[in-house]
Structures are given as C-alpha cells and as structure tokens.
Design a protein around this motif. Structure first.
Motif, PDB file in Angstrom:
ATOM      1  N   THR A   6      16.272   3.811 -15.839  1.00 26.51           N
ATOM      2  CA  THR A   6      17.046   5.050 -15.938  1.00 26.51           C
ATOM      3  C   THR A   6      16.205   6.274 -15.585  1.00 26.51           C
ATOM      4  OG1 THR A   6      16.559   5.127 -18.316  1.00 26.51           O
ATOM      5  CG2 THR A   6      18.645   4.127 -17.654  1.00 26.51           C
ATOM      6  N   ILE A   7      14.918   6.217 -15.870  1.00 20.79           N
ATOM      7  CA  ILE A   7      14.032   7.331 -15.519  1.00 20.79           C
ATOM      8  C   ILE A   7      13.949   7.471 -14.009  1.00 20.79           C
ATOM      9  CG2 ILE A   7      11.631   8.154 -15.584  1.00 20.79           C
ATOM     10  CD1 ILE A   7      11.424   6.763 -18.343  1.00 20.79           C
ATOM     11  N   PHE A   8      13.703   6.371 -13.312  1.00 21.10           N
ATOM     12  CA  PHE A   8      13.520   6.434 -11.866  1.00 21.10           C
ATOM     13  C   PHE A   8      14.835   6.598 -11.121  1.00 21.10           C
ATOM     14  CE2 PHE A   8       9.524   4.653 -13.278  1.00 21.10           C
ATOM     15  CZ  PHE A   8       8.607   5.288 -12.451  1.00 21.10           C
ATOM     16  N   PRO A  11       4.729   9.773 -16.236  1.00 24.28           N
ATOM     17  CA  PRO A  11       3.789   8.812 -16.837  1.00 24.28           C
ATOM     18  C   PRO A  11       4.167   7.355 -16.569  1.00 24.28           C
ATOM     19  CG  PRO A  11       4.333  10.558 -18.397  1.00 24.28           C
ATOM     20  CD  PRO A  11       5.245  10.731 -17.224  1.00 24.28           C
ATOM     21  N   GLU A  12       5.468   7.086 -16.506  1.00 28.58           N
ATOM     22  CA  GLU A  12       5.903   5.708 -16.260  1.00 28.58           C
ATOM     23  C   GLU A  12       5.479   5.216 -14.876  1.00 28.58           C
ATOM     24  OE1 GLU A  12       8.351   7.551 -19.403  1.00 28.58           O
ATOM     25  OE2 GLU A  12       7.769   8.156 -17.369  1.00 28.58           O
ATOM     26  N   ALA A  13       5.351   6.129 -13.926  1.00 24.36           N
ATOM     27  CA  ALA A  13       4.884   5.746 -12.594  1.00 24.36           C
ATOM     28  C   ALA A  13       3.444   5.241 -12.666  1.00 24.36           C
ATOM     29  CB  ALA A  13       4.991   6.918 -11.631  1.00 24.36           C
ATOM     30  N   ALA A  14       2.645   5.897 -13.489  1.00 25.80           N
ATOM     31  CA  ALA A  14       1.265   5.443 -13.670  1.00 25.80           C
ATOM     32  C   ALA A  14       1.231   4.063 -14.313  1.00 25.80           C
ATOM     33  CB  ALA A  14       0.498   6.449 -14.527  1.00 25.80           C
ATOM     34  N   ALA A  15       2.155   3.820 -15.248  1.00 27.92           N
ATOM     35  CA  ALA A  15       2.203   2.505 -15.900  1.00 27.92           C
ATOM     36  C   ALA A  15       2.624   1.417 -14.914  1.00 27.92           C
ATOM     37  CB  ALA A  15       3.173   2.554 -17.081  1.00 27.92           C
ATOM     38  N   PRO A  71       0.809  -1.224   0.000  1.00 33.27           N
ATOM     39  CA  PRO A  71       0.000   0.000   0.000  1.00 33.27           C
ATOM     40  C   PRO A  71       0.840   1.272   0.000  1.00 33.27           C
ATOM     41  CG  PRO A  71      -0.932  -1.601   1.511  1.00 33.27           C
ATOM     42  CD  PRO A  71       0.384  -2.152   1.076  1.00 33.27           C
ATOM     43  N   ALA A  72       1.952   1.268   0.724  1.00 35.95           N
ATOM     44  CA  ALA A  72       2.827   2.442   0.742  1.00 35.95           C
ATOM     45  C   ALA A  72       3.480   2.656  -0.618  1.00 35.95           C
ATOM     46  CB  ALA A  72       3.898   2.280   1.819  1.00 35.95           C
ATOM     47  N   VAL A  73       3.805   1.570  -1.310  1.00 35.64           N
ATOM     48  CA  VAL A  73       4.371   1.674  -2.656  1.00 35.64           C
ATOM     49  C   VAL A  73       3.351   2.313  -3.596  1.00 35.64           C
ATOM     50  CG1 VAL A  73       5.272   0.385  -4.623  1.00 35.64           C
ATOM     51  CG2 VAL A  73       5.865  -0.318  -2.299  1.00 35.64           C
ATOM     52  N   ARG A  74       2.117   1.839  -3.539  1.00 38.12           N
ATOM     53  CA  ARG A  74       1.065   2.390  -4.399  1.00 38.12           C
ATOM     54  C   ARG A  74       0.848   3.868  -4.118  1.00 38.12           C
ATOM     55  NH1 ARG A  74      -1.437  -2.609  -2.824  1.00 38.12           N
ATOM     56  NH2 ARG A  74      -1.500  -4.100  -4.571  1.00 38.12           N
ATOM     57  N   ASP A  75       0.806   4.240  -2.843  1.00 36.74           N
ATOM     58  CA  ASP A  75       0.589   5.645  -2.481  1.00 36.74           C
ATOM     59  C   ASP A  75       1.683   6.538  -3.057  1.00 36.74           C
ATOM     60  OD1 ASP A  75      -1.676   4.939  -1.110  1.00 36.74           O
ATOM     61  OD2 ASP A  75      -0.736   5.001   0.872  1.00 36.74           O
ATOM     62  N   ARG A  76       2.908   6.067  -2.973  1.00 33.97           N
ATOM     63  CA  ARG A  76       4.019   6.888  -3.456  1.00 33.97           C
ATOM     64  C   ARG A  76       3.999   7.021  -4.975  1.00 33.97           C
ATOM     65  NH1 ARG A  76       9.208   5.553  -0.300  1.00 33.97           N
ATOM     66  NH2 ARG A  76       7.764   6.173   1.335  1.00 33.97           N
ATOM     67  N   LEU A  77       3.641   5.967  -5.654  1.00 35.83           N
ATOM     68  CA  LEU A  77       3.556   6.047  -7.114  1.00 35.83           C
ATOM     69  C   LEU A  77       2.410   6.962  -7.543  1.00 35.83           C
ATOM     70  CD1 LEU A  77       4.219   2.307  -8.051  1.00 35.83           C
ATOM     71  CD2 LEU A  77       5.757   4.251  -8.449  1.00 35.83           C
ATOM     72  N   ARG A  78       1.300   6.922  -6.817  1.00 36.16           N
ATOM     73  CA  ARG A  78       0.186   7.813  -7.150  1.00 36.16           C
ATOM     74  C   ARG A  78       0.584   9.278  -7.001  1.00 36.16           C
ATOM     75  NH1 ARG A  78      -2.887   4.065  -3.782  1.00 36.16           N
ATOM     76  NH2 ARG A  78      -4.019   2.591  -5.144  1.00 36.16           N
ATOM     77  N   GLU A  79       1.403   9.570  -6.010  1.00 33.51           N
ATOM     78  CA  GLU A  79       1.814  10.949  -5.760  1.00 33.51           C
ATOM     79  C   GLU A  79       2.593  11.552  -6.913  1.00 33.51           C
ATOM     80  OE1 GLU A  79       4.014  10.768  -2.159  1.00 33.51           O
ATOM     81  OE2 GLU A  79       2.262  10.328  -0.890  1.00 33.51           O
ATOM     82  N   CYS A  80       3.318  10.707  -7.649  1.00 33.19           N
ATOM     83  CA  CYS A  80       4.154  11.243  -8.734  1.00 33.19           C
ATOM     84  C   CYS A  80       3.641  10.859 -10.121  1.00 33.19           C
ATOM     85  CB  CYS A  80       5.598  10.782  -8.565  1.00 33.19           C
ATOM     86  SG  CYS A  80       5.829   8.994  -8.682  1.00 33.19           S
ATOM     87  N   ALA A  81       2.503  10.169 -10.193  1.00 25.31           N
ATOM     88  CA  ALA A  81       2.023   9.658 -11.482  1.00 25.31           C
ATOM     89  C   ALA A  81       1.683  10.775 -12.460  1.00 25.31           C
ATOM     90  CB  ALA A  81       0.811   8.762 -11.266  1.00 25.31           C
ATOM     91  N   ALA A  82       1.182  11.903 -11.980  1.00 24.72           N
ATOM     92  CA  ALA A  82       0.829  13.004 -12.880  1.00 24.72           C
ATOM     93  C   ALA A  82       2.067  13.587 -13.548  1.00 24.72           C
ATOM     94  CB  ALA A  82       0.075  14.088 -12.117  1.00 24.72           C
ATOM     95  N   ARG A  83       3.181  13.587 -12.836  1.00 24.03           N
ATOM     96  CA  ARG A  83       4.430  14.143 -13.361  1.00 24.03           C
ATOM     97  C   ARG A  83       5.239  13.108 -14.132  1.00 24.03           C
ATOM     98  NH1 ARG A  83       9.606  14.375 -11.414  1.00 24.03           N
ATOM     99  NH2 ARG A  83       9.006  13.440  -9.428  1.00 24.03           N
TER     100      ARG A  83
END
Length: 282
Positions: free
Chosen positions: A127-129, A65-69, A51-63
């Motif tokens: 490389t992005i992350f 796109p790969e985080a959303a994927a 759950p903490a992983v998902r929360d952190r990815l959601r926080e940066c998904a708008a900025r």
C-alpha cells in the motif's frame, strides 16, 4: 515428466518527423519506426534488470524507509538464480480469474510449494508503494520478483513450485498503465518490453487464467473485498483491461499459455494438470 499422486484429480515507437535523419545508425532508425509512443517511457517505469531496480530504490530510500528495507533484502539475493530439478509453474491473470483456488489445488495435488509475488517478506508494504509514482511503484514490484527468485531457487530443489503471479504481472500492468488508448496503441508484438529479464530466474511454464469480463465482475462482487486502485481501474475502464490482457498475451520467453477458467473448478484443475504434465519434465 511430473509424477502425480495416486488418485489425484488428473518499440519501437512510430517515428515522429524529427526522427527521420539519414545519418542515424540503422539500429537507431529501427527505434524510430512507425507506432505509438514506445518503450522509452516504459523503460523508465519498468526496470529491465536487477541493477536498475537497485538504483531506483536507492534514489528514494532516504524518503521512503521501506525502500531501504526492500533494498537490503534484494542485496542478499545472489545474482542469476538457478532453479532446481522440480518444475516451476506460474499462474497469471486478472483478479477473480481463479488464481487463488487453482494454485492451492495444484499445490495440494502435486505436493508442491506455493509462493506469491510480491513475497510475504515485503507484501506488507504494497500500500505504501502503490501510492508512489510509477517508477518507484514498479521498482518495488520488480524487486519482489528478484527476491521471489531466491525463494524459487531454493524451493525447486525440494518439490514442484507453484507461483501466484511473477514478472509477467509486473510487466503487463506497467505497459497497460503507461500506454493510453486502445490495444492497437500498445508496443508492437515482439517489442523488447515483452521480453523476460535476462537476469531473472525463468519458470518452466506460465499459465494465464482468463474468464468472461462479466463473470469476472460477478466473482469480484461475490468476494466483497476492497478493490485495489488497479482493480477499480480494470472494472471502470474496459480499454485498460483489454491492454492488460493483450500485454499478457504478447509476453515471450516464456510466453503465457492461456487457460479458460470459466468452467467448474474441477474441470479447470484437470486442464491445468494436463498442461503441466505435457510441458514440465524433471
């Protein structure tokens, strides 16, 4: 026991003065025990559960796109994955300790399935992350472990599973990066940061490959590959390397079984196969 093919090559942080308040509960007082800056900064960098992983990815998904994927892939993974009847063996260690050679050899010998972390479905985004701040970077690698767990659960119903890096790598590099100084400055042995996440599928055995530092550098030079940021740091900063290796050694539940990977490939393979035979039952 594992069947081998015929003819095979057999924190708490040191309390600052302001922590010493008698009215604090005992559990909280334990967190203020003596030591270097402890698990709180690490917990911000190292997500303790899915759950903490998902929360952190959601926080940066708008900025990003790969985080959303990555989040989309993570959302498809069932919670609390269970392994199949075949053994799951993880190989950990610094670059150039022989993981690629050994994992391929063990996979061939056991007619197994070889997996890697991060899994192929997200590895193109490393490389992005890697250029992102530590909390986002570690969320990516932690997500990779949970996605990999789905692959392990399926593969371990079919054959022995050999894995090139898993959660211990994510944790060891996070601890070594977030804590400066010497090995003595790491969170103490048995600190919660060395614990395996309760909601992540566990392997049967984790083998930590080690070689002499000079030999490891020679191997890297022979490979001639471009260094990652962390590999460059390992080469330039011996304290960082020592912190990574010691963090590996402090991991528990499961702990790492250390293997000297300095001898010949054949000798190392024999040692590894014997350890698998001794520790893994089906």
């Amino acid at each position: 026991m594992v069947s081998f093919p015929a003819g095979s090559a057999a924190a708490a942080a040191r309390p600052s003065p302001r922590c010493r308040r008698p009215r604090l509960p005992a559990a909280m007082l334990r967190r203020c025990a003596p030591g270097p800056p402890g698990p709180q900064p690490l917990r911000r960098a190292l997500p303790p559960a899915a759950p903490a992983v998902r929360d952190r990815l959601r926080e940066c998904a708008a900025r990003i796109p790969e985080a959303a994927a990555v989040l989309d892939l993570l959302e498809t993974c069932p919670e609390h994955q269970k392994k199949g009847r075949f053994p799951v063996v993880v190989f950990e260690g610094l670059d150039a300790t022989g993981k690629t050679t050994v994992t391929q050899s063990v996979k061939d010998t056991l007619n197994g399935i070889l997996l890697r972390s991060p899994p192929a479905c997200i590895s193109q985004w490393r490389t992005i992350f890697d250029d992102e701040p530590a909390p986002i970077k570690r969320a990516f690698y932690a997500a990779g472990n949970y996605i990999l767990a789905s692959e392990i659960a399926k593969a371990s119903t079919q054959a022995p599973v050999i894995i090139d890096r898993y959660w211990h790598s994510t944790a060891a590099y996070t601890i070594a990066t977030e804590i400066n100084g010497k090995v003595q400055d790491l969170p103490p042995v048995h600190d919660e940061v060395y614990q395996w996440p309760e909601d992540l599928l566990k392997p049967d055995l984790v083998l930590l490959l080690t070689v002499d530092p000079e030999e490891r550098v020679r191997r890297l030079q022979r490979r001639g590959l471009e260094k990652t940021k962390e590999e460059a740091e390992l080469e330039a900063n011996s304290l960082f390397r020592q912190r990574v290796e010691e963090s590996y050694r402090r991991m528990v539940n499961p702990e790492c079984q250390e293997v000297d990977a300095s001898p010949s490939k054949e000798e190392v393979l024999q040692t590894v196969l014997q350890l698998i035979k001794n520790h893994c039952a089906v």
